[in-house]
Design a protein around this motif. Structure first.
Motif, PDB file in Angstrom:
ATOM      1  N   SER A   1       7.999 -14.678 -42.578  1.00  0.00           N
ATOM      2  CA  SER A   1       7.786 -15.431 -43.216  1.00  0.00           C
ATOM      3  C   SER A   1       7.423 -16.836 -42.842  1.00  0.00           C
ATOM      4  N   ARG A   2       6.860 -17.734 -43.507  1.00  0.00           N
ATOM      5  CA  ARG A   2       6.510 -19.327 -43.152  1.00  0.00           C
ATOM      6  C   ARG A   2       7.428 -20.177 -43.953  1.00  0.00           C
ATOM      7  N   VAL A   3       8.344 -20.749 -43.292  1.00  0.00           N
ATOM      8  CA  VAL A   3       9.516 -21.530 -43.897  1.00  0.00           C
ATOM      9  C   VAL A   3       9.296 -23.012 -43.731  1.00  0.00           C
ATOM     10  N   ALA A   4       9.326 -23.829 -44.675  1.00  0.00           N
ATOM     11  CA  ALA A   4       9.403 -25.250 -44.640  1.00  0.00           C
ATOM     12  C   ALA A   4      10.511 -25.772 -45.095  1.00  0.00           C
ATOM     13  N   MET A   5      11.329 -26.538 -44.420  1.00  0.00           N
ATOM     14  CA  MET A   5      12.736 -27.320 -44.369  1.00  0.00           C
ATOM     15  C   MET A   5      12.354 -28.787 -44.601  1.00  0.00           C
ATOM     16  N   LEU A   6      12.962 -29.086 -45.744  1.00  0.00           N
ATOM     17  CA  LEU A   6      12.642 -30.422 -46.454  1.00  0.00           C
ATOM     18  C   LEU A   6      13.981 -31.244 -46.474  1.00  0.00           C
ATOM     19  N   GLY A   7      13.822 -32.596 -46.621  1.00  0.00           N
ATOM     20  CA  GLY A   7      14.970 -33.282 -47.122  1.00  0.00           C
ATOM     21  C   GLY A   7      14.930 -34.731 -46.514  1.00  0.00           C
ATOM     22  N   PRO A   8      15.787 -35.607 -47.191  1.00  0.00           N
ATOM     23  CA  PRO A   8      15.671 -36.976 -46.576  1.00  0.00           C
ATOM     24  C   PRO A   8      16.254 -37.101 -45.073  1.00  0.00           C
ATOM     25  N   ASN A   9      15.847 -38.279 -44.540  1.00  0.00           N
ATOM     26  CA  ASN A   9      16.358 -38.604 -43.019  1.00  0.00           C
ATOM     27  C   ASN A   9      17.836 -38.460 -43.179  1.00  0.00           C
ATOM     28  N   GLY A  10      18.433 -37.842 -42.208  1.00  0.00           N
ATOM     29  CA  GLY A  10      19.745 -37.850 -42.011  1.00  0.00           C
ATOM     30  C   GLY A  10      20.274 -36.552 -42.653  1.00  0.00           C
ATOM     31  N   ALA A  11      19.691 -35.643 -43.474  1.00  0.00           N
ATOM     32  CA  ALA A  11      19.793 -34.583 -44.082  1.00  0.00           C
ATOM     33  C   ALA A  11      20.589 -33.483 -43.158  1.00  0.00           C
ATOM     34  N   GLY A  12      20.089 -33.550 -41.872  1.00  0.00           N
ATOM     35  CA  GLY A  12      20.614 -32.394 -40.942  1.00  0.00           C
ATOM     36  C   GLY A  12      19.759 -31.416 -40.519  1.00  0.00           C
ATOM     37  N   LYS A  13      18.543 -31.636 -40.754  1.00  0.00           N
ATOM     38  CA  LYS A  13      17.336 -30.797 -40.495  1.00  0.00           C
ATOM     39  C   LYS A  13      17.267 -30.431 -39.115  1.00  0.00           C
ATOM     40  N   SER A  14      17.296 -31.566 -38.103  1.00  0.00           N
ATOM     41  CA  SER A  14      16.845 -31.454 -37.047  1.00  0.00           C
ATOM     42  C   SER A  14      18.314 -30.936 -36.228  1.00  0.00           C
ATOM     43  N   THR A  15      19.161 -31.186 -36.780  1.00  0.00           N
ATOM     44  CA  THR A  15      20.547 -30.545 -35.883  1.00  0.00           C
ATOM     45  C   THR A  15      20.492 -29.132 -36.440  1.00  0.00           C
ATOM     46  N   LEU A  16      20.046 -28.760 -37.667  1.00  0.00           N
ATOM     47  CA  LEU A  16      20.069 -27.308 -37.842  1.00  0.00           C
ATOM     48  C   LEU A  16      18.909 -26.500 -37.217  1.00  0.00           C
ATOM     49  N   LEU A  17      17.723 -27.136 -36.690  1.00  0.00           N
ATOM     50  CA  LEU A  17      16.671 -26.495 -36.067  1.00  0.00           C
ATOM     51  C   LEU A  17      17.335 -26.265 -34.804  1.00  0.00           C
ATOM     52  N   LEU A  18      18.023 -27.152 -34.169  1.00  0.00           N
ATOM     53  CA  LEU A  18      18.572 -27.071 -32.780  1.00  0.00           C
ATOM     54  C   LEU A  18      19.861 -25.881 -32.704  1.00  0.00           C
ATOM     55  N   HIS A  19      20.251 -25.474 -33.793  1.00  0.00           N
ATOM     56  CA  HIS A  19      21.185 -24.263 -33.672  1.00  0.00           C
ATOM     57  C   HIS A  19      20.411 -22.939 -33.768  1.00  0.00           C
ATOM     58  N   LEU A  20      19.122 -22.932 -34.200  1.00  0.00           N
ATOM     59  CA  LEU A  20      18.384 -21.822 -34.304  1.00  0.00           C
ATOM     60  C   LEU A  20      17.921 -21.057 -32.879  1.00  0.00           C
TER      61      LEU A  20
END
Length: 272
Positions: free
Chosen positions: A32-51
């Motif tokens: 799949s092609r997944v886009a993760m969105l959200g405001p700054n500080g939402a936790g997106k980058s932290t989440l990616l680093l877990h993957l």
């Protein structure tokens, strides 16, 4: 339904006490092609680093291909899930482009012939083979971004994660990266991007994850990007195509999210 990644009740707090993830759960289908969105500080980058194991779960779990990520599997997952950082200068550091792209395969313990084959294929895939002897610091920002992607491709992961892949790129550079992502998708690679670009998400992704305050606010198809409550709560904007139709409610059509959907809607209106 084959899920390549599963995240369940994931929590993460930084050493300064900042809570970045607060019970995140979702699953991603293979290919799949997944886009993760959200405001700054939402936790997106932290989440990616877990993957890909750069952060390990403090509470909850992350599984890739059925294997839970922890200290025993963190090295393995970094070959299974490739990570492309927002700033290529954090990733491209060797004396030549060829040396940079070969770094990962060398550390995987591959033989010389396999390393050369992978590096050559990866550089051709991103259109950077002719620059193989160039020092990275002589490249443009967009070229460095493509070299960073090639460095991950050479490791042949099944999943590639990109943090803000279009950041600071000019329109031509963005188009080149989209073409690369489309090519990777055609090869069956699962692609996950974190982005603020709702137009890119609407046009490109088949799975949308919206994150806010360390939680998954919404998870589904691109129709989420036209749902007023979700868009406002996540501090997003509607895709540009959608905004045009939302501002002409008397058209009484389903709100399109992509250019192709808008073209089809206009054609149907003309036929009335």
């Amino acid at each position: 339904m084959a899920y390549i990644i599963k995240v369940k009740d994931l929590f993460f707090t930084y050493s300064d006490g900042t809570r970045a993830l607060n019970g995140v759960s979702f699953a991603i289908e293979e290919g799949s092609r997944v886009a993760m969105l959200g405001p700054n500080g939402a936790g997106k980058s932290t989440l990616l680093l877990h993957l890909n194991g750069l952060h390990l779960p403090q509470q909850g779990s992350v599984s890739v291909r059925g294997r839970e990520i922890g200290k025993k599997t963190e090295k393995w997952v970094r070959t299974a899930v490739g990570m492309v950082f927002q700033d290529p200068d954090n990733q491209v550091f060797s004396s030549t482009v060829w040396e940079d792209v070969s770094f990962g395969p060398i550390n995987m313990g591959l033989n010389s012939a396999e390393i050369n084959n992978r590096v050559s294929k990866a550089l051709h895939a991103v259109g950077m083979y002719e620059y193989k002897e160039k020092p990275p610091y002589h490249l443009s920002y967009g070229q460095k971004k493509r070299v960073a992607i090639a460095g991950i491709l050479a490791m042949e992961p099944g999943v590639i994660v990109l943090d803000e892949p279009m950041a600071y790129l000019d329109p031509s550079g963005k188009e080149q990266v989209v073409n690369i992502l489309d090519d990777l998708h055609q090869r069956g690679i699962t692609i996950i991007i974190a982005t603020h670009d709702v137009d890119l998400a609407a046009e490109w992704a088949d799975h949308i994850i919206i994150v806010k305050d360390g939680r998954v606010l919404a998870n589904g198809g691109s129709e989420l990007l036209t749902q007023k409550k979700i868009v406002e709560e996540a501090s997003l904007t509607y895709p540009l195509v959608s905004r045009i139709f939302l501002n002409i409610p008397e058209l009484a059509v389903a709100v399109p999210r992509t250019v192709n959907q808008a073209v089809e809607a206009i054609r149907n209106l003309i036929k009335r």
